[in-house]
Design a protein around this motif. Sequence first.
Motif, PDB file in Angstrom:
ATOM      1  N   UNK A  28       0.823  -1.207   0.000  1.00 14.55           N
ATOM      2  CA  UNK A  28       0.000   0.000   0.000  1.00 14.55           C
ATOM      3  C   UNK A  28       0.858   1.259   0.000  1.00 14.55           C
ATOM      4  N   UNK A  29       0.309   2.327  -0.613  1.00 10.41           N
ATOM      5  CA  UNK A  29       0.906   3.648  -0.472  1.00 10.41           C
ATOM      6  C   UNK A  29       0.826   4.002   1.005  1.00 10.41           C
ATOM      7  N   UNK A  30       1.927   4.460   1.568  1.00 11.37           N
ATOM      8  CA  UNK A  30       2.050   4.605   3.015  1.00 11.37           C
ATOM      9  C   UNK A  30       2.841   5.875   3.315  1.00 11.37           C
ATOM     10  N   UNK A  31       2.429   6.596   4.346  1.00 11.62           N
ATOM     11  CA  UNK A  31       3.197   7.749   4.814  1.00 11.62           C
ATOM     12  C   UNK A  31       4.196   7.230   5.840  1.00 11.62           C
ATOM     13  N   UNK A  32       5.475   7.359   5.533  1.00 13.52           N
ATOM     14  CA  UNK A  32       6.538   6.824   6.390  1.00 13.52           C
ATOM     15  C   UNK A  32       6.644   7.624   7.682  1.00 13.52           C
ATOM     16  N   UNK A  33       6.770   6.922   8.796  1.00 13.68           N
ATOM     17  CA  UNK A  33       7.015   7.529  10.113  1.00 13.68           C
ATOM     18  C   UNK A  33       5.915   8.490  10.548  1.00 13.68           C
ATOM     19  N   UNK A  34       4.672   8.108  10.332  1.00 11.89           N
ATOM     20  CA  UNK A  34       3.574   8.952  10.806  1.00 11.89           C
ATOM     21  C   UNK A  34       3.147   9.974   9.774  1.00 11.89           C
ATOM     22  N   UNK A  35       2.353  10.924  10.206  1.00 10.58           N
ATOM     23  CA  UNK A  35       1.717  11.863   9.274  1.00 10.58           C
ATOM     24  C   UNK A  35       2.146  13.291   9.549  1.00 10.58           C
TER      25      UNK A  35
END
Length: 149
Positions: A76-83
């Motif tokens: 999945x497309x994911x935001x690394x280390x939180x948002x």
Amino acid sequence: MASNSAILCFFICISSMYCLANAYIIIESKNSGLVLDGNEYNVRAMPADGSIGQKWTLTPSDTGRFVITNARNGHALDVQDGCEKGNNLIVYQKHSGTNQLFYINSDGTIGSACNTDLIVEMKDSNGQLGDIQNSCSSGDVIFEIQAAQ
């Protein structure tokens, strides 16, 4: 009564003449013409070449958001280390956390479900989260989502 995800799929079908939910799509910048590429761990902005890593699927959630899944690896497309603003976009094993859920907005932006002030942007060939308030002065933030060939 229809579920929210069914209603969203209906609207996507009507607005684009294709039902893009669960079909291969390309996510292309309206400004640069570059596409989101998930051939590596980090999501990059690359010229379209038709490779499987540039193809994605939109899977609706029951909350009106989407998991954007890369066709090459199923991650999945994911935001690394939180948002947080500036955090990189990566492809990562699906877990359906809020950092893997996105809104497809009518203005062409792709919003983050974990922070409504943040949107997907391509800046310096990298996918990252940008600030919706300052989007005009940053990277590419307006996308066209189209059926893959």
